[in-house]
Design a protein around this motif. Structure first.
Motif, PDB file in Angstrom:
ATOM      1  N   PHE A 111      30.381  35.638  42.937  1.00 59.01           N
ATOM      2  CA  PHE A 111      31.339  34.535  42.962  1.00 59.01           C
ATOM      3  C   PHE A 111      32.339  34.712  44.105  1.00 59.01           C
ATOM      4  O   PHE A 111      33.539  34.723  43.902  1.00 59.01           O
ATOM      5  CB  PHE A 111      32.047  34.389  41.609  1.00 59.01           C
ATOM      6  CG  PHE A 111      31.091  34.043  40.513  1.00 59.01           C
ATOM      7  CD1 PHE A 111      30.712  32.738  40.310  1.00 59.01           C
ATOM      8  CD2 PHE A 111      30.550  35.032  39.717  1.00 59.01           C
ATOM      9  CE1 PHE A 111      29.803  32.406  39.314  1.00 59.01           C
ATOM     10  CE2 PHE A 111      29.647  34.717  38.716  1.00 59.01           C
ATOM     11  CZ  PHE A 111      29.274  33.403  38.520  1.00 59.01           C
ATOM     12  N   GLU A 125      29.901  28.966  44.943  1.00 63.24           N
ATOM     13  CA  GLU A 125      29.843  29.603  43.626  1.00 63.24           C
ATOM     14  C   GLU A 125      31.063  29.307  42.761  1.00 63.24           C
ATOM     15  O   GLU A 125      30.935  29.194  41.539  1.00 63.24           O
ATOM     16  CB  GLU A 125      29.697  31.121  43.789  1.00 63.24           C
ATOM     17  CG  GLU A 125      28.375  31.538  44.412  1.00 63.24           C
ATOM     18  CD  GLU A 125      28.343  33.008  44.766  1.00 63.24           C
ATOM     19  OE1 GLU A 125      27.462  33.709  44.223  1.00 63.24           O
ATOM     20  OE2 GLU A 125      29.191  33.453  45.568  1.00 63.24           O
ATOM     21  N   ILE A 126      32.241  29.205  43.356  1.00 62.99           N
ATOM     22  CA  ILE A 126      33.448  29.052  42.529  1.00 62.99           C
ATOM     23  C   ILE A 126      33.891  27.610  42.333  1.00 62.99           C
ATOM     24  O   ILE A 126      34.595  27.317  41.375  1.00 62.99           O
ATOM     25  CB  ILE A 126      34.628  29.891  43.064  1.00 62.99           C
ATOM     26  CG1 ILE A 126      35.130  29.358  44.396  1.00 62.99           C
ATOM     27  CG2 ILE A 126      34.268  31.360  43.117  1.00 62.99           C
ATOM     28  CD1 ILE A 126      36.531  29.790  44.745  1.00 62.99           C
ATOM     29  N   ILE A 175      33.281  26.066  38.915  1.00 66.07           N
ATOM     30  CA  ILE A 175      34.134  26.672  37.888  1.00 66.07           C
ATOM     31  C   ILE A 175      35.549  26.120  37.990  1.00 66.07           C
ATOM     32  O   ILE A 175      36.139  25.703  36.987  1.00 66.07           O
ATOM     33  CB  ILE A 175      34.124  28.205  38.018  1.00 66.07           C
ATOM     34  CG1 ILE A 175      32.716  28.742  37.729  1.00 66.07           C
ATOM     35  CG2 ILE A 175      35.163  28.843  37.101  1.00 66.07           C
ATOM     36  CD1 ILE A 175      32.476  30.148  38.196  1.00 66.07           C
ATOM     37  N   LEU A 176      36.102  26.100  39.197  1.00 62.66           N
ATOM     38  CA  LEU A 176      37.461  25.600  39.362  1.00 62.66           C
ATOM     39  C   LEU A 176      37.552  24.102  39.087  1.00 62.66           C
ATOM     40  O   LEU A 176      38.570  23.627  38.578  1.00 62.66           O
ATOM     41  CB  LEU A 176      38.003  25.941  40.749  1.00 62.66           C
ATOM     42  CG  LEU A 176      38.350  27.421  40.933  1.00 62.66           C
ATOM     43  CD1 LEU A 176      38.741  27.712  42.373  1.00 62.66           C
ATOM     44  CD2 LEU A 176      39.445  27.844  39.981  1.00 62.66           C
ATOM     45  N   TRP A 225      39.714  33.469  40.480  1.00 63.71           N
ATOM     46  CA  TRP A 225      38.600  32.814  41.182  1.00 63.71           C
ATOM     47  C   TRP A 225      38.919  32.641  42.655  1.00 63.71           C
ATOM     48  O   TRP A 225      38.414  31.737  43.317  1.00 63.71           O
ATOM     49  CB  TRP A 225      38.282  31.468  40.519  1.00 63.71           C
ATOM     50  CG  TRP A 225      37.841  31.644  39.114  1.00 63.71           C
ATOM     51  CD1 TRP A 225      38.553  31.374  37.981  1.00 63.71           C
ATOM     52  CD2 TRP A 225      36.584  32.169  38.682  1.00 63.71           C
ATOM     53  NE1 TRP A 225      37.818  31.709  36.875  1.00 63.71           N
ATOM     54  CE2 TRP A 225      36.602  32.201  37.277  1.00 63.71           C
ATOM     55  CE3 TRP A 225      35.447  32.631  39.341  1.00 63.71           C
ATOM     56  CZ2 TRP A 225      35.526  32.662  36.517  1.00 63.71           C
ATOM     57  CZ3 TRP A 225      34.373  33.097  38.589  1.00 63.71           C
ATOM     58  CH2 TRP A 225      34.416  33.109  37.201  1.00 63.71           C
ATOM     59  N   ASN A 237      36.625  40.007  42.355  1.00 63.24           N
ATOM     60  CA  ASN A 237      37.582  39.028  41.830  1.00 63.24           C
ATOM     61  C   ASN A 237      38.668  39.638  40.954  1.00 63.24           C
ATOM     62  O   ASN A 237      39.599  38.948  40.566  1.00 63.24           O
ATOM     63  CB  ASN A 237      36.843  37.959  41.016  1.00 63.24           C
ATOM     64  CG  ASN A 237      36.126  36.973  41.903  1.00 63.24           C
ATOM     65  OD1 ASN A 237      36.738  36.303  42.705  1.00 63.24           O
ATOM     66  ND2 ASN A 237      34.810  36.902  41.767  1.00 63.24           N
ATOM     67  N   TYR A 262      39.014  25.663  50.271  1.00 59.92           N
ATOM     68  CA  TYR A 262      37.856  26.535  50.035  1.00 59.92           C
ATOM     69  C   TYR A 262      37.381  27.140  51.341  1.00 59.92           C
ATOM     70  O   TYR A 262      37.678  26.628  52.430  1.00 59.92           O
ATOM     71  CB  TYR A 262      36.727  25.733  49.390  1.00 59.92           C
ATOM     72  CG  TYR A 262      36.989  25.362  47.959  1.00 59.92           C
ATOM     73  CD1 TYR A 262      36.669  26.236  46.922  1.00 59.92           C
ATOM     74  CD2 TYR A 262      37.546  24.141  47.636  1.00 59.92           C
ATOM     75  CE1 TYR A 262      36.905  25.891  45.598  1.00 59.92           C
ATOM     76  CE2 TYR A 262      37.786  23.788  46.310  1.00 59.92           C
ATOM     77  CZ  TYR A 262      37.461  24.664  45.301  1.00 59.92           C
ATOM     78  OH  TYR A 262      37.693  24.326  43.994  1.00 59.92           O
TER      79      TYR A 262
END
Length: 148
Positions: free
Chosen positions: A35, A40-41, A44-45, A72, A104, A130
């Motif tokens: 991650f 990848e993140i 999730i975020l 994250w 992380n 990002y």
């Protein structure tokens, strides 16, 4: 919502804070399994946007927690915030060492919250940059992020 207008060509100081002069480029998005990339993140975020920040009244202060974003942070270039529509500021995010098992993990010495006078925080605006140079933002009212 007014926001910060991050662009692909921004400058980064040695401390990692956006300044004038240098240009950021999108980083490789090959999944690492750790991650560590925006690819990848971001899901999730995006799914946990309501948890990006929290406010807690403690010891006569408002504490604004950034813990979720720090968890994250690998895959982020920067986290910017504004309290009550005020000045835009950068929240410091620690580096993510790719050579350790849990990059992380939040370092013990990392800043995880801001302290302000009790009752001052009425809203918090957040903008994430990002590492693929994508941007996401959100605005939170106190009642929605207040920890009981």
């Amino acid at each position: 919502m007014r926001f910060f207008g991050l662009v692909a060509a921004i400058c980064i100081s040695p401390a990692g804070i956006a300044t004038a002069g240098e240009t950021r480029i999108a980083e490789d998005q090959t999944p690492t399994g750790k991650f560590m990339t925006a690819t990848e993140i971001r899901p999730i975020l995006t799914a946990t946007k309501g948890n990006w920040v929290a406010v807690r009244e403690y010891g006569g202060q408002d504490l604004v927690y950034f813990t979720h974003l720090l968890s994250w942070r690998c895959g982020l270039h920067s986290v910017q915030y504004s309290i009550n529509g005020g000045d835009i500021q950068e929240f410091p995010i620690p580096e993510c060492p790719a050579d350790i098992a849990q990059p992380n993990a939040i370092p013990d010495d990392a800043l995880i919250y801001l302290s302000l006078d009790k009752g001052v925080v009425q809203s918090v605006e957040i903008e994430l940059l990002y590492d693929d140079l994508g941007v996401d933002s959100a605005m939170f009212e106190r009642a929605a992020i207040l920890i009981p």
